[in-house]
Design a protein around this motif. Structure first.
Motif, PDB file in Angstrom:
ATOM      1  N   LEU A 170       1.883   1.972  -3.420  1.00 32.26           N
ATOM      2  CA  LEU A 170       0.791   2.593  -4.198  1.00 32.26           C
ATOM      3  C   LEU A 170       0.747   4.100  -3.939  1.00 32.26           C
ATOM      4  N   TRP A 175       0.837  -1.213   0.000  1.00 31.71           N
ATOM      5  CA  TRP A 175       0.000   0.000   0.000  1.00 31.71           C
ATOM      6  C   TRP A 175       0.869   1.259   0.000  1.00 31.71           C
ATOM      7  N   VAL A 178      -4.748  -5.131  -4.797  1.00 29.08           N
ATOM      8  CA  VAL A 178      -5.330  -4.297  -3.739  1.00 29.08           C
ATOM      9  C   VAL A 178      -6.450  -5.077  -3.043  1.00 29.08           C
ATOM     10  N   ILE A 179      -7.295  -5.709  -3.844  1.00 29.59           N
ATOM     11  CA  ILE A 179      -8.418  -6.482  -3.277  1.00 29.59           C
ATOM     12  C   ILE A 179      -7.877  -7.636  -2.425  1.00 29.59           C
ATOM     13  N   THR A 204      -5.107  -7.725  -0.782  1.00 32.08           N
ATOM     14  CA  THR A 204      -4.560  -7.228   0.497  1.00 32.08           C
ATOM     15  C   THR A 204      -5.689  -6.796   1.442  1.00 32.08           C
ATOM     16  N   ILE A 205      -6.801  -6.309   0.881  1.00 28.88           N
ATOM     17  CA  ILE A 205      -7.942  -5.957   1.750  1.00 28.88           C
ATOM     18  C   ILE A 205      -8.466  -7.215   2.448  1.00 28.88           C
ATOM     19  N   TYR A 247      -4.990  -3.567  -9.239  1.00 27.49           N
ATOM     20  CA  TYR A 247      -6.270  -3.469  -8.538  1.00 27.49           C
ATOM     21  C   TYR A 247      -6.632  -4.810  -7.886  1.00 27.49           C
TER      22      TYR A 247
END
Lengths: 49, 565
Positions: free
Chosen positions: B168, B165, B189-190, B192-193, B186
């Motif tokens: 980013l 993050w 990112v999902i 890591t969420i 992207y």
């Protein structure tokens, strides 16, 4: 209509691009519907006597 | 050719034209190599498990079987995969965004914590008093360093997500990309969420369990443990699903110049993942008393279907984008010319397409059906469950990671892949072995054979049980498939380590291996009957019909077991 207005992203696009908001969704939804609800189910089981 | 200055520690890769941060490259290499080493360890433990479950061999005594099963679960399901995912995160954030990696010292701390954590847990298992399997259900008690190792490993993984993050943020500030994040980034990112939710859940349950193992807490409620542990245990597999789907998009783009059929639809599918994918955890709890059907059905049969919809979207758009790219390059005849003329001998492609097929038809279809509360009764806690998750994690995730590794060996390690004929064979060996294993033991599970059991016949026990011959045969076939899969995995490790150590250097004038964007030129009028990707549409319908038929077959089977009069 100016170029800037005509290229304004849609609401869905703005939601998808806001990764901090996505992080909030990804934490809150499963925490509420899976974890908290599940924990409450276990916590409300009557104790054996 | 490396271009390195004090101000710009980057090199431009001759094969891809990508600008690579050398610090990130070193970290990706270390994480990827550690991942492969742990795959070898986990695979070896898996071989021992397979050779014990195979009734005719029954290799290990009971204590060693449970030790091997615990080691296999922890190392193959968590350690190998998370090390590789961290490598993917660093590669994607730094290289695809052409950006320096944030906080390299923290990133090295991640490596140290994960190595120390994995080693502590592994040592605890080998010491013999922590054969509690991956789930480590209380009140089974493992050694304190078993839990502490898992906690350190998870903290390391969380730091890795933070570095991703942070990178980013740097990329956004330094404007290394324009507009929205690329779909591949992207997807990470999902992932890591989902990882943050997963690791937080792990901390909530593993820290008290560690304190309990030290005697500082009197007891842990077993049911509470199961509810929270599965928010960690199953969600960690959802990180894998998101990561391997991201790799599908990456390979489709790099190898074919394919672009997603609709970026917005693919991103919306990822939105469905972060909202609903973790609800699949409940399918482990569908037979637990004390938890209401409302909670179970809401989480699985309602919300989880939205995540299934997302998987169907990804499963349609990735092959669809490859079909469109192939058709634009001239392979536009009939329904499947584009598929026949794919590079089936290229392990990057074959790993990816096998990952899509096995994940969809074996892992995905069975996962959806077993999440139905009624049908789950047939197979709950049977050997069907490992059959399902080997379809997702071994057939889906591991194969996708193997494909990306073949792509990255020349790019990051600047070495050519050795033993190319065997490398072409390897994904097929692993994929077919895994498929035989998964399908056969799911068959045995449907007949009631339990999972996690050293001797399913209970031989010599007061409650011995004679399984039908079909169940014995399914077990034998499944474990033969397991041995084939382990051979495929071992071959992968040999090829990767061998390529890194003795592979020929990539020549400086090597040809660029990134396919040009498929929509940049080529044929404009493609497809049939108004469909740009009619072949993929047919395949998607085959998957859908398979899912529906399998669903009703299981209800029919349930009806024969529970006759209503």
């Amino acid at each position: 209509m100016s170029n800037e207005e005509s290229f304004r992203p849609t609401v869905l696009q703005r939601i998808l691009d806001d990764i901090n908001f996505m992080m909030c969704l990804g934490l809150v939804i499963p925490t509420v519907f899976y974890t908290l609800w599940g924990v409450m189910e276990v916590a409300t089981i009557p104790l054996g006597k | 050719m490396a271009i390195t200055t004090a101000q710009s520690p980057f090199r431009t890769d001759p094969l891809t034209g990508l600008r690579i941060d050398l610090t990130a490259q070193a970290l990706v290499k270390v994480n990827a190599v550690l991942a492969v080493v742990f795959l070898l360890v986990g695979g070896t433990a898996g071989l021992l498990v397979a050779l014990t479950r195979w009734p005719a061999v029954h290799l290990l005594p009971a204590d060693l079987f449970y030790m091997a099963l615990t080691a296999h679960g922890i190392v193959a399901l968590m350690v190998w995969i998370i090390f590789f995912e961290i490598a993917v995160l660093y590669f994607v954030a730094s290289t695809l965004l052409s950006c320096r990696l944030a906080a390299p010292k923290l990133a090295w701390t991640q490596v140290v914590l994960m190595v120390v954590g994995a080693a502590m847990t592994f040592v605890a298992i080998l010491q013999g008093d922590s054969s509690v399997m991956m789930t480590s259900y209380v009140p089974m008690n493992a050694a304190p360093h078993f839990y502490l190792g898992l906690i350190l490993f998870a903290v390391g993984a969380l730091i890795g997500c933070g570095v991703f993050w942070g990178t980013l943020v740097i990329a956004a500030e330094e404007k290394t990309y324009e507009g929205t994040l690329p779909l591949t980034v992207y997807g990470c990112v999902i992932a890591t969420i989902i990882a943050v939710f997963t690791i937080a859940s792990g901390a909530i349950i593993l820290i008290p369990t560690f304190l309990w193992s030290l005697g500082l807490i009197k007891s842990i409620d077993p049911m509470m443990y199961r509810v929270i542990w599965w928010a960690f245990g199953h969600s960690s597999q959802q990180i894998n699903v998101t990561a391997h789907i991201t790799i599908w998009y990456t390979v489709a783009g790099l190898a074919f110049g394919a672009k997603p059929m609709s970026e917005k639809v693919s991103r919306t599918a990822f939105l469905l993942y972060i909202c609903f994918l973790q609800f699949g955890s409940v399918h482990h709890l569908l037979s637990d008393p004390g938890l209401s059907s409302a909670w179970k059905i809401f989480n699985t049969s309602y919300m989880m279907y939205l995540a299934v919809l997302a998987s169907l979207i990804h499963g349609l758009t990735v092959p669809g984008s490859i079909e469109v790219a192939q058709r634009r390059s001239g392979l536009n005849n009939g329904l499947f010319e584009w598929l026949r003329k794919c590079p089936w001998g290229n392990p990057v492609f074959s790993s990816t397409i096998l990952s899509i097929i096995i994940f969809g038809f074996i892992g995905g279809v069975t996962g959806v059906v077993m999440s139905v509360e009624q049908v789950n009764m047939i197979i709950h806690n049977t050997i069907y469950v490992p059959g399902h998750f080997h379809g997702t994690v071994a057939g889906g995730t591991t194969l996708a990671f193997m494909g990306l590794t073949y792509y990255l060996i020349p790019v990051l390690f600047q070495r050519q892949v050795i033993m190319k004929p065997l490398a072409a064979l390897q994904p097929w060996l692993f994929g077919i072995g895994t498929s035989i294993f998964a399908i056969a033991i799911m068959g045995a599970g449907t007949l009631g054979v339990p999972r996690r059991h050293w001797d399913v016949t209970f031989a010599g026990q007061a409650l011995g049980f004679e399984w039908p011959g079909m169940a014995q045969m399914m077990l034998a076939i499944g474990e033969i498939g397991g041995v084939i899969a382990v051979l495929g995995g071992a071959l992968f490790c040999v090829i990767v380590v061998g390529s890194i150590l003795i592979g020929e250097p990539v020549p400086a004038n090597a040809k660029n291996i990134v396919a040009p964007p498929a929509d940049a030129g080529g044929h404009k009028e493609i497809g049939m009957g108004g469909f740009e990707a009619p072949g993929t549409f047919i395949l998607a319908m085959v998957l859908f019909v398979t899912l529906v038929l399998y669903y009703f077959v299981n209800f029919k089977y349930l009806a024969t077991l529970w006759t209503l009069t």
